[in-house]
Design an enzyme around this catalytic site. Sequence first.
Site, PDB file in Angstrom:
ATOM      1  CG  HIS A 236      56.397  11.541  67.208  1.00 14.79           C
ATOM      2  ND1 HIS A 236      54.976  11.714  67.780  1.00 14.79           N
ATOM      3  CD2 HIS A 236      56.328  10.602  66.458  1.00 14.79           C
ATOM      4  CE1 HIS A 236      54.309  10.988  67.342  1.00 14.79           C
ATOM      5  NE2 HIS A 236      55.212  10.064  66.593  1.00 14.79           N
TER       6      HIS A 236
HETATM    7  C1  BDR Z   1      58.132   8.976  70.261  1.00 16.33           C
HETATM    8  O1  BDR Z   1      58.135   7.559  70.484  1.00 16.33           O
HETATM    9  C2  BDR Z   1      59.361   7.221  69.621  1.00 16.33           C
HETATM   10  O2  BDR Z   1      58.528   5.976  68.561  1.00 16.33           O
HETATM   11  C3  BDR Z   1      59.483   8.309  68.695  1.00 16.33           C
HETATM   12  O3  BDR Z   1      60.907   8.170  68.234  1.00 16.33           O
HETATM   13  C4  BDR Z   1      59.271   9.573  69.538  1.00 16.33           C
HETATM   14  O4  BDR Z   1      60.062   9.824  70.319  1.00 16.33           O
HETATM   15  C5  BDR Z   1      56.543   9.248  69.774  1.00 16.33           C
HETATM   16  O5  BDR Z   1      55.684   8.654  70.802  1.00 16.33           O
END
Ligand code: BDR
Length: 307
Positions: A236
């Site tokens: 992500h």
């Molecule tokens: C986002 O949420 C977190 O768990 C991850 O680091 C990322 O920034 C994804 O939904």
Amino acid sequence: MSPRKIIIDCDPGTDDAIALFLALASPELDVRKVTAVGGNVGLEHTLRNARALVSLTGRDVPVVGGADRPMLGSFIPEPRVHGQNGVGGVMLPDGKPAAPGIAADAIRDMLRAAAPGEITLVGVGPATNLGLALATEPALLDRIAEIVLMTGAWAEGNVTPDAEFNAWNDPEALAVVLACGRPVTLATLETTAQALATPSWMAGLSGGGACLQAAKAIMASVPPSRRLGARGTPQHDACAIMWLVAPHLFTTRPVHAAMDLGPGPGRGRTVIDRWERVAGPRNAQVLETVDAAGFFALLAERLATLP
Ligand code: BDR
Ligand code: CA
């Protein structure tokens, strides 16, 4: 072109770790500060991890602690993806001590000293530190070139049916950032679902030093995403950084983006209009597609350059 000056606000965080490594390995970026926020795990862990990850790269970038709670309520962590310590149980050597102060002040200080349009803000955790910084001194907004966030989704969430984790953990702060009037780029769940680190890509990572070894161990600790067919683990947060490093890998679309701040089941949803159905301004752009092959080739190359 001179490297772009950025501040990274993060909650490391398994995928935050890879994003930090990518940023610190990329000559296109001049990382001026790293600020930590609670989120994936508590601030005591995210700050420790941010310090440890930056120090492992050998770079002398100040790391500043920030909010341990959102504007309202408490952060809800995600230990299933990030482990109890935020980096999947991987034990990183302790890093340099945190720089004095608190994140929102540190962000404002840097903006105050900057020329108009000089600083790019990157947020890959709940938007609390960024929201606090911008809400309390809006006169500094013109110093911001662009705000790049990993947050939100135009379709389905990953915490609730509607809400993505970062957005859901501080919808009020994200509402402040989205409405601030500076250009905002969103790496949403739809984009990050295309950036899946597969077991075969991870197995092919070679060269490099302690950072690459740490990156491999951290990525291997993350269970493959059930939501994405257990084909791999979405990177992500690296999507937000990669947009600044290699924008040619992405396609974009201008959108109107606003928050669902209601108390109901849609709370934390980013209401993203990609088709000009609402009258509001095009206050953001979404990264719509990413060239995954190009993304992972460049990520592997950059990780291998770190010590
Ligand atoms: C986002 O949420 C977190 O768990 C991850 O680091 C990322 O920034 C994804 O939904
Ligand atoms: Ca994150």
